[in-house]
Design a protein around this motif. Structure first.
Motif, mmCIF file in Angstrom:
data_model
loop_
_atom_site.group_PDB
_atom_site.id
_atom_site.type_symbol
_atom_site.label_atom_id
_atom_site.label_comp_id
_atom_site.label_asym_id
_atom_site.label_seq_id
_atom_site.Cartn_x
_atom_site.Cartn_y
_atom_site.Cartn_z
ATOM 1 N N ALA A 147 1.136 -0.922 0.085
ATOM 2 C CA ALA A 147 -0.283 -0.551 -0.257
ATOM 3 C C ALA A 147 0.914 1.423 0.057
ATOM 4 C CB ALA A 147 -1.245 0.189 0.859
ATOM 5 N N SER A 148 2.147 0.982 0.447
ATOM 6 C CA SER A 148 2.543 2.140 1.011
ATOM 7 C C SER A 148 3.632 2.855 -0.375
ATOM 8 C CB SER A 148 3.246 2.534 1.658
ATOM 9 O OG SER A 148 4.191 1.358 1.718
ATOM 10 N N MET A 149 3.006 2.044 -1.855
ATOM 11 C CA MET A 149 4.109 1.762 -2.980
ATOM 12 C C MET A 149 3.501 3.203 -3.541
ATOM 13 S SD MET A 149 5.195 -1.483 -4.040
ATOM 14 C CE MET A 149 3.755 -1.251 -4.753
ATOM 15 N N SER A 150 4.418 4.432 -4.949
ATOM 16 C CA SER A 150 3.712 4.829 -5.252
ATOM 17 C C SER A 150 3.369 4.283 -6.387
ATOM 18 C CB SER A 150 5.366 5.674 -6.149
ATOM 19 O OG SER A 150 5.763 5.155 -7.073
ATOM 20 N N ARG A 151 2.269 5.014 -7.202
ATOM 21 C CA ARG A 151 1.035 4.025 -8.135
ATOM 22 C C ARG A 151 2.165 3.987 -9.614
ATOM 23 N NH1 ARG A 151 -4.546 5.540 -9.915
ATOM 24 N NH2 ARG A 151 -3.375 7.195 -10.966
ATOM 25 N N GLY A 152 2.692 4.539 -9.438
ATOM 26 C CA GLY A 152 2.734 3.172 -11.457
ATOM 27 C C GLY A 152 3.513 2.583 -10.746
ATOM 28 N N ASP A 153 4.421 2.441 -9.205
ATOM 29 C CA ASP A 153 4.908 0.387 -8.918
ATOM 30 C C ASP A 153 3.360 -0.234 -8.496
ATOM 31 O OD1 ASP A 153 7.205 1.486 -9.171
ATOM 32 O OD2 ASP A 153 7.077 2.641 -6.739
ATOM 33 N N ARG B 54 10.608 10.576 -12.141
ATOM 34 C CA ARG B 54 9.981 9.057 -12.322
ATOM 35 C C ARG B 54 9.104 8.728 -11.080
ATOM 36 N NH1 ARG B 54 15.913 7.098 -11.849
ATOM 37 N NH2 ARG B 54 16.839 7.719 -14.155
ATOM 38 N N ASN B 55 9.117 7.779 -11.126
ATOM 39 C CA ASN B 55 7.862 7.222 -10.408
ATOM 40 C C ASN B 55 8.339 6.890 -9.007
ATOM 41 O OD1 ASN B 55 6.366 4.687 -12.742
ATOM 42 N ND2 ASN B 55 5.326 6.073 -11.893
ATOM 43 N N GLY B 56 7.779 6.781 -7.694
ATOM 44 C CA GLY B 56 8.238 7.484 -6.696
ATOM 45 C C GLY B 56 9.520 8.115 -6.376
ATOM 46 N N ALA B 57 9.533 9.262 -7.300
ATOM 47 C CA ALA B 57 10.774 10.497 -7.159
ATOM 48 C C ALA B 57 10.224 10.985 -5.650
ATOM 49 C CB ALA B 57 10.520 11.163 -8.321
ATOM 50 N N GLY B 58 9.046 11.070 -5.751
ATOM 51 C CA GLY B 58 8.257 12.271 -4.631
ATOM 52 C C GLY B 58 7.831 13.207 -4.740
ATOM 53 N N LYS B 59 6.838 13.117 -6.428
ATOM 54 C CA LYS B 59 6.572 14.610 -6.686
ATOM 55 C C LYS B 59 4.978 14.205 -5.690
ATOM 56 C CE LYS B 59 5.899 12.397 -10.554
ATOM 57 N NZ LYS B 59 7.019 10.964 -10.369
ATOM 58 N N THR B 60 4.261 12.597 -5.648
ATOM 59 C CA THR B 60 2.878 12.884 -4.704
ATOM 60 C C THR B 60 3.128 13.998 -3.360
ATOM 61 O OG1 THR B 60 2.263 11.559 -6.578
ATOM 62 C CG2 THR B 60 0.984 11.501 -4.482
ATOM 63 N N THR B 61 4.327 13.134 -3.205
ATOM 64 C CA THR B 61 4.163 13.249 -1.961
ATOM 65 C C THR B 61 4.072 14.651 -1.463
ATOM 66 O OG1 THR B 61 5.273 11.569 -1.397
ATOM 67 C CG2 THR B 61 5.871 12.756 0.568
ATOM 68 N N THR B 62 5.454 15.169 -2.477
ATOM 69 C CA THR B 62 5.513 17.272 -2.825
ATOM 70 C C THR B 62 3.868 17.762 -2.595
ATOM 71 O OG1 THR B 62 7.709 17.015 -3.512
ATOM 72 C CG2 THR B 62 6.441 18.920 -3.684
ATOM 73 N N GLU B 208 3.741 15.255 -14.769
ATOM 74 C CA GLU B 208 2.972 14.777 -15.342
ATOM 75 C C GLU B 208 4.113 13.792 -15.742
ATOM 76 O OE1 GLU B 208 0.047 14.544 -16.897
ATOM 77 O OE2 GLU B 208 0.698 13.036 -18.196
ATOM 78 N N GLN B 209 3.570 12.330 -16.450
ATOM 79 C CA GLN B 209 4.753 11.740 -16.434
ATOM 80 C C GLN B 209 4.612 11.660 -18.098
ATOM 81 O OE1 GLN B 209 6.130 9.916 -14.694
ATOM 82 N NE2 GLN B 209 5.797 9.303 -13.105
ATOM 83 N N ASN B 210 3.789 12.413 -19.223
ATOM 84 C CA ASN B 210 4.352 12.462 -20.013
ATOM 85 C C ASN B 210 4.824 14.235 -20.141
ATOM 86 O OD1 ASN B 210 3.915 13.589 -23.269
ATOM 87 N ND2 ASN B 210 1.933 13.051 -23.462
HETATM 88 N N1 LIG Z 1 1.893 5.944 2.666
HETATM 89 C C1 LIG Z 1 3.093 5.557 2.316
HETATM 90 N N2 LIG Z 1 3.003 5.414 3.286
HETATM 91 C C2 LIG Z 1 4.663 4.990 3.278
HETATM 92 N N3 LIG Z 1 5.771 6.021 2.381
HETATM 93 C C3 LIG Z 1 4.650 5.433 1.080
HETATM 94 C C4 LIG Z 1 3.621 6.590 0.979
HETATM 95 N N4 LIG Z 1 2.785 6.907 -0.460
HETATM 96 C C5 LIG Z 1 4.138 6.869 -0.847
HETATM 97 N N5 LIG Z 1 5.487 6.493 -0.210
HETATM 98 C C6 LIG Z 1 6.755 5.997 -0.908
HETATM 99 O O1 LIG Z 1 7.352 7.661 -1.065
HETATM 100 C C7 LIG Z 1 7.056 7.536 -2.021
HETATM 101 C C8 LIG Z 1 7.260 8.727 -3.413
HETATM 102 O O2 LIG Z 1 6.168 7.875 -3.438
HETATM 103 P P1 LIG Z 1 5.159 9.451 -4.453
HETATM 104 O O3 LIG Z 1 3.331 9.074 -4.576
HETATM 105 O O4 LIG Z 1 5.321 10.465 -4.369
HETATM 106 O O5 LIG Z 1 5.934 9.024 -5.973
HETATM 107 P P2 LIG Z 1 5.522 9.823 -6.958
HETATM 108 O O6 LIG Z 1 7.211 10.662 -7.551
HETATM 109 O O7 LIG Z 1 4.338 10.367 -7.130
HETATM 110 O O8 LIG Z 1 5.354 8.247 -7.978
HETATM 111 P P3 LIG Z 1 4.277 8.365 -9.356
HETATM 112 O O9 LIG Z 1 4.764 8.675 -10.109
HETATM 113 O O10 LIG Z 1 4.470 6.983 -9.299
HETATM 114 O O11 LIG Z 1 2.594 8.186 -8.793
HETATM 115 C C9 LIG Z 1 7.855 6.085 -2.965
HETATM 116 O O12 LIG Z 1 8.768 5.231 -2.848
HETATM 117 C C10 LIG Z 1 6.513 5.511 -2.103
HETATM 118 O O13 LIG Z 1 7.161 4.294 -1.808
#
Ligand SMILES: Nc1ncnc2c1ncn2[C@@H]1O[C@H](COP(=O)(O)OP(=O)(O)OP(=O)(O)O)[C@@H](O)[C@H]1O
Ligand SMILES: Nc1ncnc2c1ncn2[C@@H]1O[C@H](COP(=O)(O)OP(=O)(O)OP(=O)(O)O)[C@@H](O)[C@H]1O
Ligand SMILES: [Mg+2]
Ligand SMILES: [Mg+2]
Lengths: 251, 251, 418, 343, 399
Positions: A147-153, B54-62, B208-210
């Protein structure tokens, strides 16, 4: 005669005709893309194939057998796996466990009570799962809480879960949406390779034309619940109606 | 090219710089996992900033951190919007000073119709576009106004999610993969809209991924990698810099 | 605990008794009153306080130096008015605290369960408030003793009074709690009133968990009954009586007669809960503080002085049981259960309220006078809720040990345990 | 025939009690999604508001009764409420007599306050926690509240009669041509029924004619997103909780003349009210009310002698039996919303 | 060891050691001392610890793994104990047939109730199970009195048939349950200065069964079956589309946990041959829910700890009375003593429920993962394991 034969399928939601007389035939070991505007009924069509929805009329044959009236797990056991538009994974489980569950489903059928055996003693299945993870570049994440992976993953995981089942027919609903470009390209390669190696038939829904045109051997364009045209990618690309209703400037 | 903005540790940059939205040394965590590892950047009024990686880079988190969601937790850092300290606010307060987020997973509220989803956005001030105007932009939503939001097709949900943000009078719009799942024609449509509202002075951060599409629209770009900023500069620069594109964006 | 041939033989200078009363649940107040009585009894046994009923008790074996010279100590536990919890609590007293005697309880289910346990473990059980026939009927045990009266006695005592007040041509309708105690009480009241010429026109079982009895009361309006008998106890009784009065039953004239309500088993706490609704309603009770015999007066005096209000019937029974046990040990010269059983069987005594009393050997039931009471019209205080209508002499409530209402079961033999 | 009418009346009356309790519970449980095992305790506290007010009103000083002695031989004392000294004996007695209706005014602020404190201090932290944790914390709270009441008021029921104007019954039958005295119904129960109707109507109106209900529903489904839309959902949840507590409390106040309140009356009603809410369907106010009345009426019929004669023990199980049948035939109870507490 | 990985094996070992030496651990205070009140090492309570432990372990297999919250599990415990007592009455006082029948009967009951209730999920499922259990209680308490003994419970009597055993003992008493000659209530005592330790046959019998049950539950947790159950909790939809049928899995879990409950019921009757209807009341079902949550849902050892805590409070705190309190604080000056006693008094003896309620609230507020989490915190405090590195990957439910 294709491996998947959809005949005259209709589906209404209240006043909305979501699918109207859809006919579709997918030949074995090909990749068939379904494209069309938003709300055209693409996902609804897939839902009818996997038992999530039951068409109002029409028939759906897979491998010579009807899928209608079967439960989702029975249909999966026939050899159809599906990747959803929004990732559906087992969020409370680790990546590895997510992978093992389809492995069990393939080996043991829809129910088997292994109440005492340890998961860790399932060496063979673990190897398969790891190999698949390797192929989607996720082996390093295998002990992660999914659940704690990013969406692409999550998407890649879901695809891996379907692939490890070695289905006869793989249904993909926008598998690369939100995936990074690099991974999208990897996915295309992977799908191509797997299709050849394991003799899998693929039906894919995508809005990313790059993916569609790289993979598809035939394309059906769906609009307002009815197939507009079905043709080869080259012809579709140039089709004026498709251009206007769907592709826009992208073409 | 690896430019980190130059912030001297003691100065409160946000009060001096002409930036509209300013993020200063932000660190964000999910529980104990350290995701965003001290990033700082500015967005100027009326600018479109592309946030790539990239996926998981932290964009959504930011984006979630800026929108003051409960998770991730921002343990350190400041966020200023138009001289207001966002980092001291909760998400509804941030929203009330003009911040809007279109989340990556759309977050259509179950149990509410399309129209109710939109009305909900207009309960708390400031109110933006009228519902009628929204239906003009997305006629599909108008047609489906009394359908339950979560039964919409994937693309329709994405439209609703964007529409919900427009229904509020925003100063800053955070878009997390807004094109995902949308037909190419609709993407064109939305891109036009973004240009229009940019003209009207809206500040936008676009994930955006694109990347190409995003960079064509954006004025500036930031590239994130494992929670840190690896590039901050003009959008054109990225498009020109092949090495950068290959290394971080795989294009 | 040592080994002198019986469970928990007291070794040191003290002896431990187990007071097992409801401290939580609906009967907690009753349990609290029982506990007060036990504490008072312990005081008196140890020679503290004014001695209470020790001064009026016909047996003079006890001298205020504890029991057999051992100071009385006690442990307490919570029965929760559940048989499992009560047994757990009793077991801990026996296994952990070394109690040689368990006493207390405020329902028949608990009494029967704990009695069986004590039989098995080899300690004496002196039942507290338990009114079901079964306790000394089909579920009797050699190690268990009941001072309290029972359903049969209620029926036997009430029937003549009812006949005298309401006449012999009455049609009765029973609402009965749907469990053992309810069954025995209904049977007892039914058979003794029918013997007086009453007719029973209906009996309905009500669930234990019922709180609103309206749907059981309205059919009474429809029947041609002119008396309603509420075989309910505790909260059930408070609610059913309140509901019955609400529905105006007491203002009705049926078959040309004033409609009446009867509550076979009364307690002061229940009367308090039902408030003004009890006024003028007949019932029976084991004992009441307004009794004017010397024993009762002495007890009320010392209880009232210590706690500021008069004791309930549950308190009385518990106090008496504690003294009776102590006395039996003293007379037997041993704490061994079998010796105590022998001393109590057939024991006749007086001066403990209720007049001359016999602990019958066949079933370990006390035979004594039974009170018929009535809700008081003008109470002078919050304790003065019942008035004694008649003290039914013991002969009238005595039955043969093999009476059908008590059939089945066997006393067995006393058990000294290990 | 008249027997049936009476049982329908009984059913409506019981049903209004069930519906009222279930209404409050469904605001918290069905709408906020909190499994509130303390709801019964709120009902009980409402009832004890009535007890407390009548005790406050009859606060007394002692006056010696000449010539009489109490059980210990001391002079007999009589209580004289202070209120007699203030308003004179007849008005004072009248006020005391009306203690239960007056308690409504007393209970509303008290219950809202309790609800708000409970929500702010405790429940707030549990919206995002698993239902299991909510069960544990609210159950703990229910026990604590019960024990506090027990500590101060004892375990015995406390009679709390209706005003004497409402004692006695109303002869329905005579009104519509039955023989007088066959269909009579106590005044207070009729009052209770009317009161329940008013409260239910008021709550419905509040949630129907304002956006409040929609916002709270949305907030329960997805707090995060609602926050993103600039809505302070916490505040609304608090208000909702206060409202639910007040509804529960008022149900309790008005119930006291029907059955004397005691400290565990809440627990007695608790399971039943959960059953009513779930049978009505999670998240549906009309469902909860409908289920309350349905179960009330069926329970009444099942307690008839004629029915028990056919199926012994049916009165013991009717509610649960009906619940099972309804839940098996209708997946989400009578009118439940999809997705509310289904996982 | 035993097919367990190292962590699980050591957990099992620790539990086994604790259980084996419980008579010592639970009686830390010398007889007659003021603190002896807190000793819990007497047979009845120790038996209760392990029996309720079994009940909670079984419940956790259903609730902890699948997330299906049954609010009627006490019914299976009740059915199990009725079955066992009937075996004692009809067959013999040997506990083996009684326990076997208890498990089977409870399993059959669970199969029926589970088959029906599992047609619904979430709260609807909970209420269905609750309704079944409440019906069982109500009927057992009233209409079924001839079978269940009703209010007074089902008891042994002197005139029971007992085909394969004596109806009465030589002394004319009812025989007691035993295991091929070993009587459950037999105890030996070990006196050690002022300390007295009691070793009870029944306790060790139940404890061995508990260890076996615990071992089985670990195996289930770590098995593919356990994984499927967790998958059901996580995403039933996905499971369906992965070709697995969730229903037989949940039903199997339900029946297994029902059998655990029946086992607990059978053991309870074997230790103390009485079966009462209150055992099936909703509060009894609620109690096992609370035990599980209190200890830690989905953890292996949590439910056992939760069961222990609740039973300890019920049996120990409720027995402290004001006399004992005064004797504890007798060393204080008189006035102060009274103040202290008055302050504490509401929380002990008849106020034990209050303490229980407060403990529930404190645990759930400060230890969201239940007692197990408390244990982990303490362990972390002592730095044995050091605070584990970022815990974003909770691979397994914590122990
Ligand atoms: N709820 C959560 N708990 C723990 N770790 C998380 C959680 N959500 C995301 N992560 C981790 O934080 C990191 C960054 O996630 P984030 O969703 O910000 O990536 P992203 O850049 O938006 O990627 P994507 O392009 O796949 O959406 C990832 O390694 C993910 O595994
Ligand atoms: N349960 C439902 N009730 C009512 N309408 C529905 C339901 N499910 C789908 N629809 C409608 O049916 C139409 C087809 O939906 P579908 O999800 O198949 O579209 P799609 O082609 O997959 O679109 P997208 O590319 O946006 O995902 C949409 O207009 C949608 O709103
Ligand atoms: Mg779709
Ligand atoms: Mg993202």
């Amino acid at each position: 005669m294709g491996i998947l034969e959809v005949k005259d399928v209709n589906k209404r939601f209240g006043g909305l005709q979501a699918l109207g007389n859809v006919n579709l035939s997918v030949a074995e070991n090909t990749c068939h893309a379904i494209i069309g505007p938003n709300g055209a009924g693409k996902s609804t069509l897939l839902n009818c194939l996997v038992g999530k929805l039951i068409p109002d009329t029409g028939s759906v044959m897979f491998d010579g057998q009807s899928v209608l009236g079967r439960t989702p797990f029975e249909i999966n056991q026939m050899g159809i796996s599906r990747v959803f538009q929004t990732p559906e994974i087992f969020g409370d489980l680790t990546v590895m466990e997510n992978m093992l569950i389809p492995c069990f489903a393939r080996r043991d059928g829809s129910f088997a009570l292994h109440g005492i055996r340890s998961v860790f003693s399932e060496g063979e299945l673990r190897d398969q799962a790891e190999q698949m993870l390797e192929e989607v570049n996720m082996l390093d994440k295998r002990n992660m809480h999914s659940a704690s992976m990013s969406r692409g993953d999550k998407r890649r995981l879901e695809m891996a879960m379907c692939l490890v089942q070695n289905p006869k027919l793989l249904l993909l609903d926008e598998p690369t949406a939100g995936m990074a470009r690099a991974d999208t390209n990897n996915t295309i390669d992977l799908l191509k390779e797997i299709k050849e190696k394991r003799n899998i038939t693929i039906a894919i829904i995508e809005h990313d034309m790059h993916v569609v045109f790289s993979l598809a051997e035939r394309i059906t364009v769906l609009a307002q619940g009815t197939p507009l045209v079905e043709d080869t990618p080259e012809n579709i690309k140039g089709h004026p109606k498709v251009k206007e209703a769907y592709l826009g400037e992208a073409a | 090219m690896n430019v980190k903005p130059d912030f001297s540790k003691n100065a409160n940059h946000a009060q001096t710089a002409p930036a509209f939205l300013s993020v200063w040394d932000m660190h964000a965590y999910y529980g104990e996992s350290y995701i965003v590892q001290g990033i700082s950047f500015n967005v100027h009024e009326g600018e479109i900033l592309a946030l790539l990686g990239r996926n998981g880079a932290g964009k959504t988190t930011t984006l979630r951190a800026i929108a003051r969601m409960d998770s991730p937790q921002v343990n350190h850092g400041e966020i200023w919007l138009d001289h207001q300290p966002l980092h001291k606010m909760s998400s509804y307060e941030a929203a009330s000073v003009g911040l809007g987020l279109v989340p990556e997973d759309r977050r259509i509220i179950p149990g509410l119709t399309v129209e109710e989803n939109l009305q909900l956005a207009q309960i708390a001030p400031p109110v933006g576009w009228s519902i009628e105007r929204i239906y003009d932009l997305f006629p599909r939503l108008g047609e489906r106004r009394s359908q339950e939001g979560v039964t919409l097709s994937g693309g329709e949900q994405q439209m609703l999610s964007i529409a919900r943000a427009l229904a509020r009078d925003l100063k800053v719009l955070l878009l997390d993969e807004p094109y995902e799942g949308l037909a190419p024609v609709i993407v064109d449509e939305i891109e036009k809209t973004l240009r229009v509202i940019k003209e009207q002075g809206m500040t936008t951060i676009l994930v955006e991924q694109n990347a190409v599409r995003a960079l064509q629209l954006a004025d500036r770009a930031i590239i994130l990698d494992t929670g840190s900023i690896v590039f901050d500069g003009s959008a054109a620069e990225v498009l020109e810099n092949a090495q950068l594109r290959a290394e971080y964006l795989a294009i | 605990a040592g080994h002198e041939g019986f469970t928990n033989a007291p070794t040191g200078s003290t002896v431990t008794l187990g007071f097992n009363v409801p401290q939580s649940g609906p009967y907690a107040d009753e349990g609290a009153d029982e506990l007060r009585a036990y504490e008072l009894a312990v005081e008196h046994l140890n020679g503290e306080g004014d001695g209470g009923m020790l001064n009026t008790f016909s047996s003079k074996a006890l001298d205020g130096t504890g029991i057999l010279g051992k100071k009385v100590e006690y442990v307490t536990g919570d029965t929760q008015t559940k048989s499992d919890a009560a047994r757990a609590s009793a077991k801990s007293m026996i296994e952990k605290d070394g109690a040689v005697m368990i006493t207390g309880g405020s329902s028949s289910g608990v009494a029967v369960a704990v009695q069986a346990l004590c039989q098995e473990a080899g300690v004496i059980f002196m039942a507290g408030l338990t009114h079901s026939n079964d306790t000394t009927g089909k579920d009797k045990r050699a190690n268990g003793f009941r001072h309290f009266f029972n359903s049969y006695m209620s029926g036997a005592a009430l029937a003549p009074v009812l006949a005298a007040n309401y006449g012999t041509d009455r049609k009765a309708y029973h609402l009965t709690a749907d469990y053992n105690w309810g069954y025995t009480t209904e049977e007892a009241v039914k058979s003794s009133t029918e013997a007086m010429g009453w007719e029973t026109v209906g009996t309905v079982l009500t669930p234990l968990t019922q709180t609103d009895f309206s749907s059981y009361i309205t059919p009474v309006l429809q029947s041609d009954a002119d008396v309603l008998v509420l075989n309910h106890y505790g909260g059930n009784m408070v609610n059913s009586l309140t509901n019955a009065v609400q529905f105006g039953l007491r203002d009705r004239i049926v078959n040309g007669k004033q409609f009446e309500i009867v509550v076979p088993l009364y307690s002061r706490l229940m009367a308090k809960g039902a408030g003004a609704n009890v006024k003028g309603i007949f019932g029976s009770t084991n004992w009441h503080w307004s009794l004017q015999d010397e024993g009762s007066k002495a007890f009320v005096q010392s209880f009232g002085t210590k706690y500021g209000f008069p004791p309930s019937q549950a308190a009385h029974t518990c106090y008496v049981q504690a003294l009776l046990y102590a006395d039996a040990v003293q007379r037997a010269g041993s704490f061994a259960p079998c010796a105590v059983v022998e001393a109590l069987e057939g024991f006749e005594f007086d001066g403990m309220g209720n007049g001359p009393t016999l602990y019958r050997a066949e079933d370990h039931q006390c035979f004594k006078d039974v009170l018929v009471v009535k809700g008081k019209e003008n109470p002078s205080s919050e304790f003065d809720l019942l008035e004694i209508v008649e003290v039914t002499p013991v002969d009238q409530v005595t039955y043969a040990p093999d009476h059908p209402q008590f059939a089945g079961g066997a006393l067995g033999t006393c058990n000294n345990g290990a | 025939m008249d027997a049936i009418i009476l049982q329908i009346l009984n059913g409506l009356d019981k049903g209004s009690a069930y519906a009222l309790i279930a209404l409050g519970l469904t605001l918290i449980f069905g709408t906020l999604g909190v499994v509130n095992f303390a709801h019964g305790a709120l009902f009980m506290i409402g009832a004890f508001c009535a007890v407390t007010l009548s005790r406050l009103l009859s606060l007394s000083h002692k006056v010696e009764v000449p010539g009489a002695v109490d059980f210990l031989g001391n002079p007999q004392m009589r209580d004289v409420p202070y209120i007699y000294d203030i308003f004179g004996e007849s008005l004072g007695a009248g006020i005391i007599d009306w203690a239960v209706p007056l308690s409504i005014l007393f209970a509303i602020p008290v219950m809202i306050l309790i609800g708000v404190i409970m929500e702010r201090g405790l429940i707030k932290h549990f919206y995002k926690r698993p239902h299991a944790d909510q069960i544990l914390v609210t159950f703990g709270l229910a026990i604590v509240l019960q024990e506090i009441i027990k500590y101060y008021y004892g375990a015995n029921p406390i009679p709390t009669p209706a005003p004497s104007a409402f004692v006695g019954s109303f002869d329905f039958g005579a009104l519509v041509g039955f023989e007088p005295g066959t269909i009579i119904y106590p005044y207070w129960r009729l009052v209770y029924f009317a009161f329940a109707a008013v409260i239910i109507g008021a709550v419905f109106a509040f949630l129907q004619f304002t956006t409040f209900g929609m916002v709270v529903r949305a907030g329960m489904a997805d707090r995060e997103t609602v926050g993103l839309l600039g809505i302070n959902i916490d505040k609304r949840f608090t208000i909702m909780f206060g409202l639910a507590a007040a509804v529960a409390g008022l149900a309790g106040v008005m119930y006291t003349p029907i059955n004397s309140p005691n400290y565990h009356m809440g627990m007695d009603f608790l399971v039943l009210s959960f059953v009513v809410v779930v049978v009505g369907g999670m998240g549906s106010l009309p469902g909860a009310v409908l289920a309350g009345f349905l179960l009330g009426i069926l329970e009444s019929f099942a307690s008839m002698r004629e029915v028990i004669a056919i199926i012994p023990g049916i009165n013991q199980v009717i509610i649960y039996l009906v619940a099972i049948i309804i839940l098996l035939t209708r997946p989400r109870g009578l009118m439940g919303r999809k997705g509310v507490m289904e996982d | 060891m035993f097919g367990l990985d190292k962590k699980d094996a050591s957990l099992l070992l620790i539990v086994a050691v604790l259980v084996a030496f419980a008579p010592f651990f639970l009686n830390p205070f010398p007889e007659g001392s003021a603190m002896a009140q807190f000793n819990a090492g007497y047979p009845d309570l120790m038996q209760r610890f392990v029996i309720f432990g079994i009940f909670a372990i079984g419940f956790n297999i259903l609730f902890g793994l699948t997330g299906y919250l049954s609010f009627g599990h006490a019914a299976f415990l009740g059915v199990g104990s009725y079955a066992a007592v009937w075996m004692f009455k009809l067959l013999s006082m040997n506990v083996v047939p009684a326990i076997v029948l208890a498990v089977i009967t409870a399993g059959v009951f669970a199969l029926i109730i589970g088959y029906v209730s599992l047609r619904r999920s979430g709260i609807y499922f909970s209420i269905l199970t609750l309704a079944f259990a409440q019906m069982s209680f109500a009927l057992a308490y009233s209409v079924l009195t001839p079978i269940t003994g009703g209010e007074t419970g089902l008891q042994l009597a002197l005139d029971d048939p007992r085909i394969f055993g004596a109806a009465t003992t030589a002394e004319g008493n009812i025989p007691v349950p035993g295991f091929f000659g070993l009587e459950m209530r037999d105890s030996t005592e070990l006196v050690f200065g002022n300390w007295v330790f009691t070793f009870n046959v029944g306790y060790y019998f139940a404890a061995i069964i508990m260890l076996i049950s615990f071992y089985l539950s670990i195996r289930i947790f770590r098995s593919p079956f356990g994984m499927m159950l967790r998958a059901i909790k996580s995403n039933q939809q996905r499971l369906n589309y992965t070709g697995l049928n969730p229903r037989p899995y949940t039903l199997a879990a339900f029946v297994i946990s029902g059998m655990y409950a029946g086992l607990a019921g059978g053991l309870m009757a074997s230790m103390d041959p009485l079966a009462g209807a209150e055992r099936m009341f909703w509060t009894a079902s609620g109690e096992v829910v609370l035990m599980t949550i209190l200890g830690g849902v989905g953890t292996l050892i949590g439910p056992v700890l939760g069961a222990g805590l609740i039973k300890y409070m019920e049996n120990i705190i409720s027995k402290i009375n004001s006399d004992i309190l005064h004797s504890w604080f007798a060393f204080l000056p008189d006035g102060l003593e009274d103040v202290v006693v008055t302050l504490i008094y509401p929380f002990i003896g008849k106020g034990w429920h209050l303490t229980l309620g407060i403990v529930f609230m404190l645990v759930v507020i400060f230890l969201p993962g239940g007692l197990v989490q408390g244990g982990q915190k303490i362990a972390a405090l002592f730095g044995r394991k050091k605070a584990k590195e970022p815990k974003n990957a909770t691979t397994e439910p914590a122990e």
